[in-house]
Structures are given as structure tokens and as C-alpha cells.
Design a protein around this motif. Structure first.
Motif, mmCIF file in Angstrom:
data_model
loop_
_atom_site.group_PDB
_atom_site.id
_atom_site.type_symbol
_atom_site.label_atom_id
_atom_site.label_comp_id
_atom_site.label_asym_id
_atom_site.label_seq_id
_atom_site.Cartn_x
_atom_site.Cartn_y
_atom_site.Cartn_z
ATOM 1 N N PRO A 47 -29.512 -26.554 -15.046
ATOM 2 C CA PRO A 47 -30.515 -26.331 -14.004
ATOM 3 C C PRO A 47 -30.255 -27.133 -12.733
ATOM 4 C CG PRO A 47 -31.394 -27.767 -15.705
ATOM 5 C CD PRO A 47 -30.035 -27.336 -16.172
ATOM 6 N N ASN A 48 -29.536 -28.260 -12.847
ATOM 7 C CA ASN A 48 -29.253 -29.067 -11.662
ATOM 8 C C ASN A 48 -28.016 -29.925 -11.911
ATOM 9 O OD1 ASN A 48 -30.148 -31.541 -13.047
ATOM 10 N ND2 ASN A 48 -32.172 -30.609 -12.847
ATOM 11 N N GLU A 49 -27.574 -30.585 -10.853
ATOM 12 C CA GLU A 49 -26.337 -31.348 -10.929
ATOM 13 C C GLU A 49 -26.459 -32.528 -11.886
ATOM 14 O OE1 GLU A 49 -24.931 -32.604 -7.127
ATOM 15 O OE2 GLU A 49 -22.944 -33.113 -7.886
ATOM 16 N N CYS A 70 -20.606 -24.857 -9.645
ATOM 17 C CA CYS A 70 -21.879 -24.641 -8.967
ATOM 18 C C CYS A 70 -21.998 -23.188 -8.530
ATOM 19 C CB CYS A 70 -21.972 -25.568 -7.768
ATOM 20 S SG CYS A 70 -23.497 -25.418 -6.868
ATOM 21 N N GLU A 87 -30.493 -20.969 -12.486
ATOM 22 C CA GLU A 87 -29.604 -22.053 -12.887
ATOM 23 C C GLU A 87 -28.819 -22.554 -11.688
ATOM 24 O OE1 GLU A 87 -29.062 -19.030 -14.430
ATOM 25 O OE2 GLU A 87 -30.127 -19.315 -16.325
ATOM 26 N N TRP A 88 -28.587 -23.859 -11.697
ATOM 27 C CA TRP A 88 -27.822 -24.454 -10.606
ATOM 28 C C TRP A 88 -26.339 -24.141 -10.751
ATOM 29 C CZ3 TRP A 88 -24.029 -28.218 -11.248
ATOM 30 C CH2 TRP A 88 -23.530 -28.777 -10.048
#
Ligand SMILES: [Zn+2]
Length: 115
Positions: A47-49, A70, A87-88
Motif C-alpha cells: 500500500p505504501n513505500e 512503484c 496499491e502503491w
């Protein structure tokens, strides 16, 4: 077919010297030292870095190389083309290590739930 031991170029049988490197050709290509993992496969969407970095660290601690890809194009201003794709990015592992990586993450998530 003869190969150049320096640049790995392939030559015809009658050639005995690399025209670029000026070295004598060898019958077999030299095996490179770099470990090639082959194809990379998506293990998990992240979902994120931060989550990606954590999971990447978990895998690498287990000796499984991992990469983050990414979804956001750098020149896209952070706006996603598809709002359903929340989603990231993706966590990638070598395709041949996918089962190992799944087991590794499962162990990690199970250990989180135990606490
Ligand atoms: Zn050469």
C-alpha cells in the motif's frame, strides 16, 4: 563457436582474435560472476513505500533478494490513472524463489499476530 573472453562477443569459426579487444578467442563463453536470478515475479502488492521497505527487509534477512516496483509514473504528479488500483506498488522476488518468499512472509505475518 569461438567467443571473446573479454567482451563475450561470438565469432565465426575461422576468426581467432577479437577485433575489438585484440585477445585470442576461447571456445566457450566465459561464465559471468554476476548471479542472475532470471525473471522477477510479483509476490505482494504493497500500500505504501514504508510497508514495501519493511517487507523487503524481512525477505532480505532470510536471504531472498527483493525489489520494489512503484506503480506511480514519476511524471504523473502522483495521480493514479485507475482509482481502483489503490496499491502503491509491487514487491518483486525472483520467480524461482517465490514459494520461499511466500513462506517467509507468512511466517512474518503469523509472528505479528502472536504478539
Ligand atoms: Zn572482445
Amino acid at each position: 563457436m569461438p567467443f571473446c573472453p573479454q567482451c563475450n562477443a561470438e565469432y565465426k569459426l575461422e576468426v581467432s582474435m577479437c577485433s575489438d579487444c585484440h585477445v585470442v578467442l576461447v571456445p566457450q563463453p566465459i561464465q559471468t560472476e554476476v548471479t542472475e536470478y532470471g525473471d522477477w515475479d510479483t509476490l505482494e502488492s504493497v500500500p505504501n513505500e514504508l510497508a514495501g521497505n519493511i517487507l523487503q527487509g524481512v525477505l532480505e534477512e532470510d536471504g531472498i533478494p527483493a525489489r520494489l516496483r512503484c506503480h506511480e509514473a514519476p511524471n504523473y504528479g502522483g495521480v493514479k490513472g485507475n482509482i481502483w488500483q489503490s496499491e502503491w506498488g509491487d514487491l518483486l522476488v525472483p520467480a524461482n524463489l517465490l514459494p520461499q518468499a511466500r513462506a517467509c512472509l507468512k511466517t512474518y505475518f503469523d509472528s505479528l499476530q502472536d504478539r
